[in-house]
Design a protein around this motif. Structure first.
Motif, PDB file in Angstrom:
ATOM      1  N   THR A   1      14.660  -1.090   2.366  1.00  0.00           N
ATOM      2  CA  THR A   1      14.381  -1.210   0.935  1.00  0.00           C
ATOM      3  C   THR A   1      15.582  -1.717   0.149  1.00  0.00           C
ATOM      4  N   ALA A   2      16.736  -1.823   0.798  1.00  0.00           N
ATOM      5  CA  ALA A   2      17.893  -2.375   0.088  1.00  0.00           C
ATOM      6  C   ALA A   2      18.110  -3.853   0.421  1.00  0.00           C
TER       7      ALA A   2
ATOM      8  N   GLY B   1       0.785  -1.240   0.000  1.00  0.00           N
ATOM      9  CA  GLY B   1       0.000   0.000   0.000  1.00  0.00           C
ATOM     10  C   GLY B   1       0.809   1.278   0.000  1.00  0.00           C
ATOM     11  N   GLY B   2       2.137   1.164  -0.106  1.00  0.00           N
ATOM     12  CA  GLY B   2       2.945   2.372  -0.236  1.00  0.00           C
ATOM     13  C   GLY B   2       3.362   3.013   1.079  1.00  0.00           C
TER      14      GLY B   2
ATOM     15  N   ARG C   1      10.618  -1.712   6.891  1.00  0.00           N
ATOM     16  CA  ARG C   1      11.416  -2.642   6.105  1.00  0.00           C
ATOM     17  C   ARG C   1      12.600  -1.893   5.503  1.00  0.00           C
TER      18      ARG C   1
ATOM     19  N   VAL D   1      -0.393  13.701  -2.711  1.00  0.00           N
ATOM     20  CA  VAL D   1      -0.753  12.804  -3.813  1.00  0.00           C
ATOM     21  C   VAL D   1       0.484  12.281  -4.556  1.00  0.00           C
ATOM     22  N   TYR D   2       1.464  13.155  -4.812  1.00  0.00           N
ATOM     23  CA  TYR D   2       2.519  12.797  -5.762  1.00  0.00           C
ATOM     24  C   TYR D   2       3.933  12.653  -5.185  1.00  0.00           C
ATOM     25  N   TYR D   3       4.254  13.409  -4.167  1.00  0.00           N
ATOM     26  CA  TYR D   3       5.670  13.513  -3.798  1.00  0.00           C
ATOM     27  C   TYR D   3       6.050  12.511  -2.719  1.00  0.00           C
ATOM     28  N   ARG D   4       7.111  11.733  -2.982  1.00  0.00           N
ATOM     29  CA  ARG D   4       7.536  10.677  -2.062  1.00  0.00           C
ATOM     30  C   ARG D   4       9.048  10.734  -1.853  1.00  0.00           C
ATOM     31  N   LYS D   5       9.465  10.408  -0.649  1.00  0.00           N
ATOM     32  CA  LYS D   5      10.903  10.362  -0.364  1.00  0.00           C
ATOM     33  C   LYS D   5      11.528   9.100  -0.949  1.00  0.00           C
ATOM     34  N   SER D   6      10.797   8.002  -0.923  1.00  0.00           N
ATOM     35  CA  SER D   6      11.277   6.715  -1.428  1.00  0.00           C
ATOM     36  C   SER D   6      12.699   6.419  -0.949  1.00  0.00           C
ATOM     37  N   LEU D   7      12.818   6.291   0.365  1.00  0.00           N
ATOM     38  CA  LEU D   7      14.132   6.177   0.986  1.00  0.00           C
ATOM     39  C   LEU D   7      14.831   4.858   0.654  1.00  0.00           C
ATOM     40  N   ARG D   8      16.149   4.940   0.598  1.00  0.00           N
ATOM     41  CA  ARG D   8      16.955   3.714   0.554  1.00  0.00           C
ATOM     42  C   ARG D   8      17.323   3.422   1.994  1.00  0.00           C
TER      43      ARG D   8
ATOM     44  N   HIS E   1      12.250   1.989   5.711  1.00  0.00           N
ATOM     45  CA  HIS E   1      11.098   2.578   5.037  1.00  0.00           C
ATOM     46  C   HIS E   1       9.839   2.120   5.748  1.00  0.00           C
TER      47      HIS E   1
ATOM     48  N   ASP F   1      -0.584  18.397  -3.441  1.00  0.00           N
ATOM     49  CA  ASP F   1       0.372  17.779  -4.368  1.00  0.00           C
ATOM     50  C   ASP F   1       1.345  16.897  -3.606  1.00  0.00           C
TER      51      ASP F   1
END
Lengths: 418, 88
Positions: free
Chosen positions: B73-74, B20-21, B71, B43-50, B53, B40
């Motif tokens: 992400t690497a 679910g993101g 978790r 809806v759209y902007y994500r850090k998407s961490l390495r 997470h 915005d």
């Protein structure tokens, strides 16, 4: 630079091929450049090449953390196409198709571009209608598209499952005959060799550790091999975009996800086009070596692992076997994964940013490889002229604020959902 | 394959879950004046961490509850799972 030709091949045969020039030199970073491209993959190399060729900017460095073409450039399934419905995507991709057709001559490097055609299979009447619409949109933009019925598809791919009692019968398909494949590594090497010959420094094993931004302007980049003074930086780092954005205190409309691909053992020629399964996400082509090259869905959760999990692979191959049952008899030779920069509308971003001198090229989702020349060409223009080209106007960063999304697949913001 | 410990059902395989993101994004509050930029960002902007997470998963083939998972992400190492309303 030594030209690659049949005569040079014969000449070098006499010296046992020991005297060929190096294709590109292993550069050490200088203190200052006019432009630094971060990311030595296809897009970065192409950008540097077109900066030198089209804009006479040759004091350029490409900084690559790993090795040249070792990211998604070496991990894709080599498919080249422009079968898009929306104008921005279609015109951009078709511009790229022209560059692909000329690439081997332009780079003096055989990229083995093979326009063998791509067929998107349809498995219902509704899907045929959707494909007819997309095909018509393509033709209006000057892209070749042919709507095939079931019998016509059967003639091209008789090995697919055309029996009566399948879950997803083949109703027909949309074909772009001019689409195809190319040798992905050769594209990277060809661009690298030409860029290097025009004075571009290709610096491998060099990690970006930070940026010097003063008063909203780029002043330099800090790397594991020293600081570099530069006024213009182009980011071409695909799945690592979020990592570098964090160093720039930027948040971008991109998430990083993992996509797997795989090849079977090589077999005799059986499939002479690229085929995609329309009831799921699976695509297949046969390489010149005879391997069946396959890919499909993302693993489905944020990942930087560059290696995948078995459940997704199993799911994808189940689709493959449903479409072409003979695949079940082949042995898997290799599987691998690459990290994708999944943008929030499924379309890329090639634009300036709020930081002066920082240019962004990311969000390629599943379609980065085929965009290599067009991306490099438009990104070079954007960097050199400090303004976007008409071709990449639609790929703006601001579209996520203004609402001008390019939602080609209609997936909304969760482009990673499978 | 990931093994996710559902706080309701215990350790289960990844196949039972749906992703679910990012769990840190918060929907702007109802009936409150907020800027377009806030929307915005949501809806759209994500850090998407390495690395670590925090994310949402749904135990879709199990208890159907939404859960929060921390978790890497690497490495895909899972550090902690909690119920959706709990802080991670």
């Amino acid at each position: 630079m030594q030209k690659y030709s049949i005569f040079n091949l014969i000449k070098n045969a006499f010296s046992g091929h020991q005297k060929w020039d190096l294709a590109w030199k292993d550069a050490t970073p200088k203190k200052e450049y006019d432009v630094v491209i971060i990311g030595g993959g296809g897009h970065g190399l192409a950008t540097a090449y077109y900066l030198a060729k089209e804009h006479n900017i040759t004091n350029v460095a490409i900084i690559e953390k790993g090795w040249l073409g070792g990211g998604n450039m070496g991990r894709n399934t080599t498919i080249i196409r422009s079968n898009y419905m929306h104008d921005d995507n279609a015109l951009f991709s078709e511009f790229g198709m022209d560059l692909w057709r000329k690439m081997s001559q332009d780079l003096n490097y055989n990229v083995m571009f093979s326009p063998r055609g791509i067929i998107n299979l349809a498995h219902s009447d509704a899907q045929m209608n959707v494909f007819a619409r997309r095909g018509n949109s393509m033709r209006l933009n000057g892209i070749d598209a042919v709507l095939l019925n079931r019998e016509e598809v059967k003639e091209i791919i008789p090995m697919a499952d055309f029996s009566d009692n399948v879950r997803f019968p083949i109703f027909g398909g949309l074909m772009q005959p001019s689409a195809g494949t190319a040798r992905h590594d050769a594209v990277a090497w060809g661009y690298a060799r030409q860029a290097d010959s025009m004075g571009v420094d290709i610096i491998q094993n060099c990690e970006v550790t930070g940026f010097d931004v003063v008063g909203g302007k780029i002043q330099g980049v800090r790397t594991s091999r020293g600081d570099i003074k530069v006024k213009k930086i182009g980011l071409c780092v695909a799945g690592s975009t979020n990592i570098l954005a964090e160093k720039l205190n930027m948040t971008i409309p991109v998430e990083t996800h993992l996509l797997q691909a795989c090849v079977t053992e090589p077999v005799k020629p059986v499939l002479d086009s690229v085929v995609t399964f329309g009831a799921g996400h699976f695509y297949i082509s046969q390489s010149d070596k005879g391997e069946m090259v396959m890919g499909g869905d993302l693993d489905g959760y944020n990942s930087y692992a560059q290696r995948g999990n078995l459940p997704t692979l199993q799911h994808v191959l189940t689709e493959g076997i449903a479409m072409m049952p003979f695949l079940s008899k082949l042995k898997m030779l290799r599987t691998w994964g690459g990290i994708m920069d999944m943008s929030m509308d499924g379309s890329p971003i090639i634009d300036k940013t709020h930081i002066e001198g920082l240019y962004l090229n990311c969000g390629w989702c599943y379609g980065g490889f085929k965009a290599t020349p067009a991306s490099g060409w438009t990104f070079a223009h954007t960097i050199a002229q400090d303004r976007v080209h008409k071709l990449n106007e639609g790929y703006s960063l601001s579209r996520f604020n203004t609402g001008h999304l390019l939602d080609e697949k209609g997936l909304g913001t969760k482009t990673w959902i499978s | 394959m990931l093994h996710i410990k559902c706080p309701h059902c215990g350790m289960r395989s990844q196949n039972e879950f749906s992703y679910g993101g990012d769990a840190t994004v918060k929907r702007p509050e109802l009936n409150k004046e907020i800027s377009d930029q806030d929307w915005d960002n949501f809806v759209y902007y994500r850090k998407s961490l390495r690395g670590k997470h925090k994310e949402l998963w749904q135990h879709i083939s199990g208890c159907r509850q939404w859960i929060k998972v921390e978790r890497d992400t690497a490495t895909h190492e899972i550090f902690k799972t909690v119920k959706a309303h709990e802080d991670i």
